[in-house]
Enzyme design. Structure first.
Site, PDB file in Angstrom:
ATOM      1  N   SER A  98     -54.700 -37.947  14.016  1.00 18.03           N
ATOM      2  CA  SER A  98     -55.350 -38.631  15.133  1.00 18.03           C
ATOM      3  C   SER A  98     -54.850 -40.073  15.233  1.00 18.03           C
ATOM      4  O   SER A  98     -53.665 -40.293  15.445  1.00 18.03           O
ATOM      5  CB  SER A  98     -56.874 -38.534  15.009  1.00 18.03           C
ATOM      6  OG  SER A  98     -57.517 -38.892  16.206  1.00 18.03           O
ATOM      7  N   LEU A  99     -55.722 -41.086  15.040  1.00 20.77           N
ATOM      8  CA  LEU A  99     -55.245 -42.468  15.146  1.00 20.77           C
ATOM      9  C   LEU A  99     -54.145 -42.749  14.126  1.00 20.77           C
ATOM     10  O   LEU A  99     -53.313 -43.651  14.317  1.00 20.77           O
ATOM     11  CB  LEU A  99     -56.401 -43.459  14.948  1.00 20.77           C
ATOM     12  CG  LEU A  99     -56.790 -43.832  13.518  1.00 20.77           C
ATOM     13  CD1 LEU A  99     -56.044 -45.070  13.047  1.00 20.77           C
ATOM     14  CD2 LEU A  99     -58.270 -44.045  13.397  1.00 20.77           C
ATOM     15  N   ARG A 123     -57.638 -47.905  22.371  1.00 22.34           N
ATOM     16  CA  ARG A 123     -57.917 -46.470  22.287  1.00 22.34           C
ATOM     17  C   ARG A 123     -59.366 -46.237  21.892  1.00 22.34           C
ATOM     18  O   ARG A 123     -60.065 -45.412  22.491  1.00 22.34           O
ATOM     19  CB  ARG A 123     -56.971 -45.848  21.262  1.00 22.34           C
ATOM     20  CG  ARG A 123     -57.112 -44.357  21.017  1.00 22.34           C
ATOM     21  CD  ARG A 123     -56.078 -43.946  19.964  1.00 22.34           C
ATOM     22  NE  ARG A 123     -56.035 -42.526  19.708  1.00 22.34           N
ATOM     23  CZ  ARG A 123     -56.731 -41.879  18.780  1.00 22.34           C
ATOM     24  NH1 ARG A 123     -57.570 -42.554  18.018  1.00 22.34           N
ATOM     25  NH2 ARG A 123     -56.589 -40.577  18.600  1.00 22.34           N
ATOM     26  N   GLN A 257     -52.595 -36.644  23.164  1.00 22.49           N
ATOM     27  CA  GLN A 257     -53.333 -36.406  21.920  1.00 22.49           C
ATOM     28  C   GLN A 257     -54.852 -36.486  22.112  1.00 22.49           C
ATOM     29  O   GLN A 257     -55.604 -35.779  21.448  1.00 22.49           O
ATOM     30  CB  GLN A 257     -52.867 -37.439  20.893  1.00 22.49           C
ATOM     31  CG  GLN A 257     -53.369 -37.259  19.498  1.00 22.49           C
ATOM     32  CD  GLN A 257     -53.553 -38.593  18.803  1.00 22.49           C
ATOM     33  OE1 GLN A 257     -54.436 -39.356  19.152  1.00 22.49           O
ATOM     34  NE2 GLN A 257     -52.708 -38.857  17.828  1.00 22.49           N
TER      35      GLN A 257
END
Length: 319
Positions: A98-99, A123, A257
């Site tokens: 993810s991040l 984000r 994503q």
């Protein structure tokens, strides 16, 4: 690459995602290593907030907020890499959960750490806002094959209310995401199919699901403005598990994503093929979650987690 018993060993960098944060993270790194201290200071300056103080001292509730947790985890991974990275001759690849995919691009030289920190803070803000506008939830399904979880989600989604597999973390561990009613139905359906447990997660929205579409659209604008370079080595994309080698492709997939599942099992399988036999995986950042998942996906994988100053020091003595 790295030296191991006289042979050249390919290195894959692994970068954790949200949930790994904890008060005190990075404090020992800053105390022991100037390169870590400089990384934290550069990120504080770039964001215009004392993020490192929040990491070192808390409060936990503030650190856990999505827009703080994301840059904090990236800062920790980047600080470890600033110290340990020069001890390794490049890398065969990188992947981040993810991040953590942003941290992976930092290791590959595609993003400056300050630009990455600003992107993940943005984000986090966008994800939180999307969660406020359309509340959602996530839950971890343990002990059930991904295909069964996917079928349960399809069964539970109805009349505009969706549940989808969001994080494909291990063959028997999948996180589902979506509207609360649909996720609850999907969880019950998973239990009926034999899941050992369904555990709700403490998050502020339905990440990696269609509910994040507004955030993805705004994030793409920020990504297009950010100065990306082509990565020096391939980065495995969460959304597709492909090896990304171009800046333009990286931008697009980082936006995708937010609404696509994290294909972590496929990413690790691809990384193992990419790096070859005997590859060394180095998890950089808080916690050991990715090392644990890797051992379940690629049995016998050579993996080390570098989260504390003591672990980094030991690694540098043997690298």
């Amino acid at each position: 690459m790295g030296e191991h018993g006289g042979a050249v060993v390919a290195t894959v960098w692994l970068c954790p995602g949200q949930g790994a944060q904890k008060v005190g993270m990075g404090k020992d790194l800053a105390a022991r290593f100037p390169a870590a201290r400089e990384t934290f200071q550069a990120i504080d300056d770039a964001l215009g907030v004392p993020l490192s103080r929040l990491m070192f001292e808390g409060p936990e509730e503030e650190l856990t907020a999505t827009h703080n947790a994301q840059p904090a985890i990236l800062a920790h991974s980047a600080a470890v890499f600033a110290v340990a990275g020069p001890q390794v001759d490049g890398g065969a690849g990188a992947a981040g959960h993810s991040l953590g995919e942003y941290s992976a691009y930092v290791t590959a030289g595609a993003l400056e750490v300050t630009d990455a920190a600003k992107l993940v803070r943005r984000r986090g803000e966008l994800m939180h806002k999307a969660g406020e506008e359309r509340p959602g939830m996530m839950a971890a399904v343990l002990g059930l094959a991904t295909a069964e979880v996917d079928a349960a989600c399809k069964e539970a989604s109805r009349q505009g209310s969706v549940a989808v597999p969001a994080n494909l973390n291990a063959p028997d561990q999948t996180v589902i995401s979506g509207d609360p009613d649909a996720v609850a139905r999907a969880g019950e359906a998973c239990k009926a199919r034999g899941a050992k447990r369904v555990v709700p997660l403490k998050v502020s929205g339905a990440f990696h699901s269609p509910l994040m579409a507004p955030a993805a659209n705004h994030l793409l604008v920020a990504l297009e403005r950010a100065p990306f370079q082509d990565p020096a080595f391939p980065v495995l994309a969460n959304a597709t598990a492909e090896a990304v080698k171009e800046a333009a492709r990286a931008r697009r997939l980082l936006a995708d994503q937010l609404t696509a599942p994290v294909r972590w099992v496929e990413c690790m399988e691809h990384a193992a093929r990419l790096a070859g036999e005997g590859a060394r995986f180095i998890e950089i950042g808080p916690g050991t979650v990715l090392a644990g998942l890797l051992k379940r996906i690629v049995p016998g994988a050579n993996v080390v987690s570098l989260g504390s100053a003591a672990e980094v020091t030991k690694f540098m003595e043997t690298a």
